[in-house]
Design a protein around this motif. Structure first.
Motif, mmCIF file in Angstrom:
data_model
loop_
_atom_site.group_PDB
_atom_site.id
_atom_site.type_symbol
_atom_site.label_atom_id
_atom_site.label_comp_id
_atom_site.label_asym_id
_atom_site.label_seq_id
_atom_site.Cartn_x
_atom_site.Cartn_y
_atom_site.Cartn_z
ATOM 1 N N TYR A 1 0.841 -1.207 0.000
ATOM 2 C CA TYR A 1 0.000 0.000 0.000
ATOM 3 C C TYR A 1 0.875 1.256 0.000
ATOM 4 O O TYR A 1 0.654 2.184 -0.779
ATOM 5 C CB TYR A 1 -0.909 -0.056 1.219
ATOM 6 C CG TYR A 1 -1.725 1.184 1.490
ATOM 7 C CD1 TYR A 1 -2.884 1.460 0.768
ATOM 8 C CD2 TYR A 1 -1.359 2.062 2.515
ATOM 9 C CE1 TYR A 1 -3.640 2.593 1.038
ATOM 10 C CE2 TYR A 1 -2.117 3.187 2.793
ATOM 11 C CZ TYR A 1 -3.251 3.453 2.048
ATOM 12 O OH TYR A 1 -3.996 4.579 2.323
ATOM 13 N N TRP A 2 1.892 1.264 0.873
ATOM 14 C CA TRP A 2 2.783 2.425 0.931
ATOM 15 C C TRP A 2 3.563 2.611 -0.370
ATOM 16 O O TRP A 2 3.782 3.738 -0.811
ATOM 17 C CB TRP A 2 3.770 2.245 2.082
ATOM 18 C CG TRP A 2 3.223 2.685 3.410
ATOM 19 C CD1 TRP A 2 2.098 3.412 3.647
ATOM 20 C CD2 TRP A 2 3.793 2.418 4.692
ATOM 21 N NE1 TRP A 2 1.924 3.622 4.993
ATOM 22 C CE2 TRP A 2 2.961 3.022 5.662
ATOM 23 C CE3 TRP A 2 4.921 1.724 5.123
ATOM 24 C CZ2 TRP A 2 3.228 2.963 7.021
ATOM 25 C CZ3 TRP A 2 5.194 1.661 6.477
ATOM 26 C CH2 TRP A 2 4.357 2.278 7.422
ATOM 27 N N ASP A 3 3.985 1.516 -0.970
ATOM 28 C CA ASP A 3 4.806 1.611 -2.171
ATOM 29 C C ASP A 3 4.046 2.215 -3.347
ATOM 30 O O ASP A 3 4.662 2.630 -4.341
ATOM 31 C CB ASP A 3 5.350 0.233 -2.550
ATOM 32 C CG ASP A 3 6.426 -0.251 -1.571
ATOM 33 O OD1 ASP A 3 6.931 0.578 -0.793
ATOM 34 O OD2 ASP A 3 6.735 -1.459 -1.576
ATOM 35 N N HIS A 4 2.730 2.270 -3.261
ATOM 36 C CA HIS A 4 1.930 2.880 -4.319
ATOM 37 C C HIS A 4 1.418 4.278 -3.930
ATOM 38 O O HIS A 4 0.660 4.882 -4.670
ATOM 39 C CB HIS A 4 0.738 1.983 -4.675
ATOM 40 C CG HIS A 4 1.132 0.747 -5.424
ATOM 41 N ND1 HIS A 4 1.511 -0.422 -4.788
ATOM 42 C CD2 HIS A 4 1.239 0.507 -6.757
ATOM 43 C CE1 HIS A 4 1.818 -1.340 -5.698
ATOM 44 N NE2 HIS A 4 1.665 -0.803 -6.896
ATOM 45 N N GLN A 5 1.837 4.749 -2.745
ATOM 46 C CA GLN A 5 1.443 6.081 -2.301
ATOM 47 C C GLN A 5 2.481 7.117 -2.716
ATOM 48 O O GLN A 5 3.662 6.810 -2.856
ATOM 49 C CB GLN A 5 1.288 6.113 -0.781
ATOM 50 C CG GLN A 5 0.261 5.139 -0.228
ATOM 51 C CD GLN A 5 -1.140 5.447 -0.689
ATOM 52 O OE1 GLN A 5 -1.624 6.555 -0.535
ATOM 53 N NE2 GLN A 5 -1.793 4.453 -1.277
ATOM 54 N N PHE B 1 -6.119 -2.645 3.416
ATOM 55 C CA PHE B 1 -5.125 -2.201 2.436
ATOM 56 C C PHE B 1 -5.394 -2.718 1.028
ATOM 57 O O PHE B 1 -4.713 -2.340 0.085
ATOM 58 C CB PHE B 1 -3.720 -2.650 2.875
ATOM 59 C CG PHE B 1 -3.344 -2.152 4.238
ATOM 60 C CD1 PHE B 1 -3.195 -0.808 4.498
ATOM 61 C CD2 PHE B 1 -3.154 -3.047 5.289
ATOM 62 C CE1 PHE B 1 -2.861 -0.354 5.760
ATOM 63 C CE2 PHE B 1 -2.813 -2.609 6.549
ATOM 64 C CZ PHE B 1 -2.671 -1.251 6.780
ATOM 65 N N THR B 2 -6.373 -3.587 0.905
ATOM 66 C CA THR B 2 -6.631 -4.189 -0.399
ATOM 67 C C THR B 2 -7.943 -3.734 -1.015
ATOM 68 O O THR B 2 -8.244 -4.071 -2.152
ATOM 69 C CB THR B 2 -6.650 -5.726 -0.277
ATOM 70 O OG1 THR B 2 -7.643 -6.113 0.694
ATOM 71 C CG2 THR B 2 -5.290 -6.244 0.169
ATOM 72 N N SER B 3 -8.751 -2.970 -0.266
ATOM 73 C CA SER B 3 -10.029 -2.490 -0.778
ATOM 74 C C SER B 3 -10.052 -0.968 -0.751
ATOM 75 O O SER B 3 -9.485 -0.338 0.150
ATOM 76 C CB SER B 3 -11.181 -3.043 0.063
ATOM 77 O OG SER B 3 -12.409 -2.462 -0.322
ATOM 78 N N THR B 4 -10.706 -0.378 -1.738
ATOM 79 C CA THR B 4 -10.838 1.080 -1.767
ATOM 80 C C THR B 4 -11.981 1.555 -0.878
ATOM 81 O O THR B 4 -12.101 2.752 -0.604
ATOM 82 C CB THR B 4 -11.093 1.560 -3.206
ATOM 83 O OG1 THR B 4 -12.275 0.915 -3.722
ATOM 84 C CG2 THR B 4 -9.897 1.249 -4.100
#
Length: 505
Positions: free
Chosen positions: A135-139, A169-172
């Protein structure tokens, strides 16, 4: 519940009014910080009056340690904890010690925190942390530390407690259980502020009516999971399975489904916020002290090697001795369950000269007790992990460090919290360099527990040093954390938040 202490009086904030008492002397959004400020001038024991309800606070380490004597004192439930029973019933932290379900649940759940059980939770912690890193790596930009640590610990506990994935972390989309649980919990906390207020009964009815759909959703979801598991094949792979399948070893008794719901709520609510707050405070201090951060990262490099994605084995987590001291020191300054209530088993005279009878209670304020210069020195406000070197811990008086509470109502899940916290810190520091906003001033949010608010970090992927020679401090004893009371006591917010949330199970 009036806690009259036989008419004895204590120092109190200036400006007390005839009917409302000391209400003007506290910031209702920051009651703990208000009480800490008053403790600096009012001494080791003082009082706060709200209408006709007296709250007695203990801030001194000597007197606080005295109240931790289990032969003379036990856990007591101040009004805010009593009100939380509307949400968590007779779960571990809101139960009265004499209630049947407290002893039964305490005995039945001990196997859930043995070494074999902890080994089974380790992969869950690793998997959930991997999701946070992805999640962080895509922020882009800084991350909100308290928000993301809360998501992490909530997700970890829900999976370990009853194998429920909320998709943090896997759902919007936010799973509706989370806001419903928060709403129900806040309502329970607000109810405690109204017990002695004029018109309080009417307001409490309105609050209960407004909260009813949220409470029903939370209850129905957990009850549905319990019913589904009862109808399925037997399994004891999580806390719910243990509660469903394990009889008491002596009596053969089992928990009923209602109490199982209360126990799950207890672990979800009390466990996730205390751990996320501890992680957030530790990261705050690491970002503020580059020399401490460098030392902590050197330890992770020595144990985990040059691969930034290395995952500690279960047995390796205990080897991070310096990281443990960092965590201990963060919990000294900001114990995330910052208070607990104590009452006497029979009439006693305190070292302060006051007489305490059954029915009287006092609230031990841990952030004040943990800063008492008589125990911690004149630099007690400074962050220094080496306070927890084994020789320094052994030299301190007993019962003066209590981030997990005290006595027979000790936090049953403290080993879970400690293992998760060290695992998270080790992997995070091994994988990233941290930098915070140098202009950020620590703002402590007071919710069920306490944690930094508005604290952000910029995370930069790092290349660990290729060190050899084994763990730098592997030959040292682990930092000492006595058995205690704290994953669990909650509440004491708003005006009853003048009793900041506590820590007993």
């Amino acid at each position: 519940m009036r806690n009259d202490w036989s008419g004895q009086t204590f120092p109190h904030p200036p400006g007390r009014l005839r009917f409302v008492g000391d209400v003007r002397s506290v910031d209702p959004s920051r009651p703990l910080m208000s009480m800490l400020q008053h403790a600096r001038t009012l001494g080791e024991i003082f009082e706060f009056q709200v209408f006709d309800q007296k709250f007695v606070f203990v801030a001194g380490a000597r007197l606080g340690a005295e109240l931790c004597d289990e032969s003379r004192f036990g856990k007591d439930l101040p009004p805010a904890l009593t009100s939380l029973r509307e949400f968590a019933g007779d779960g571990l932290f809101t139960a009265f010690t004499e209630e049947r379900n407290w002893g039964l649940a305490h005995d039945l759940l001990r196997p859930a925190f043995t070494r074999p059980a902890m080994q089974s939770y380790h992969p869950i912690m690793v998997e959930t942390l991997d999701e946070l890193f992805a999640y962080w790596d895509h922020q882009e930009g800084p991350v909100d530390v308290s928000r993301d640590m809360t998501k992490l610990t909530m997700e970890t506990l829900s999976r370990a407690a009853f194998s429920k994935d909320f998709g943090s972390f896997t759902s919007t989309e936010v799973h509706p259980f989370v806001p419903a649980m928060i709403s129900a919990l806040r309502t329970a906390q607000r109810l405690a502020t109204l017990d002695t207020a004029p018109g309080g009964a009417l307001i409490k009815r309105r609050l209960r009516r407004r909260n009813a759909p949220h409470q029903a959703y939370v209850d129905d979801l957990i009850d549905g999971v319990v019913a589904e598991r009862r109808a399925g094949p037997a399994s004891d792979h999580d806390l719910l399975g243990i509660m469903l399948q394990t009889p008491h070893p002596e009596t053969g008794e089992r928990l009923d489904d209602l109490n199982i719901r209360f126990q799950i709520l207890t672990f979800l609510v009390a466990g996730h916020e205390t751990t996320s707050g501890a992680l957030s405070f530790a990261l705050y201090y690491l970002a503020r002290h580059p020399e401490i951060l460098a030392r902590a990262q050197a330890e992770t490099d020595e144990i985990l090697g040059p691969d930034p994605d290395a995952v500690p084995e279960f047995e390796q987590v205990a080897k991070f001795r310096y990281l443990r001291r960092v965590l201990d020191e963060a919990l000294r300054l900001w114990p995330t369950a910052p208070a607990f209530g104590r009452g006497p088993r029979e009439e006693v005279t305190l070292s302060s000269g006051h007489t305490m009878r059954p029915g009287d209670w006092a609230i031990v304020m841990l952030p004040a007790m943990h800063r008492d210069p008589e125990v911690w020195g004149e630099d007690a406000e400074e962050f220094d992990p080496d306070r927890f070197l084994p020789e320094r811990s052994r030299a301190r008086p007993a019962h003066t460090y209590k981030p997990f509470g005290t006595g027979e109502r000790a936090c049953i899940g403290r080993q879970f919290a400690l293992h998760e916290s060290i695992l998270v810190l080790a992997r995070l520091l091994h994988r990233y360099d941290l930098s915070g906003d140098p202009g950020y001033v620590l703002d402590v949010s007071e919710r069920l527990t306490i944690m930094p608010e508005g604290f952000e970090l910029t995370l930069t992927p790092r290349t660990p040093a290729a060190l050899t020679g084994g763990p730098a401090e592997d030959d040292q004893e682990p930092s000492e954390v006595p058995p205690s009371e704290s994953t669990c006591q909650a509440g004491l917010n708003a005006i009853s938040q003048t009793c900041p949330s506590g820590s007993d199970t």
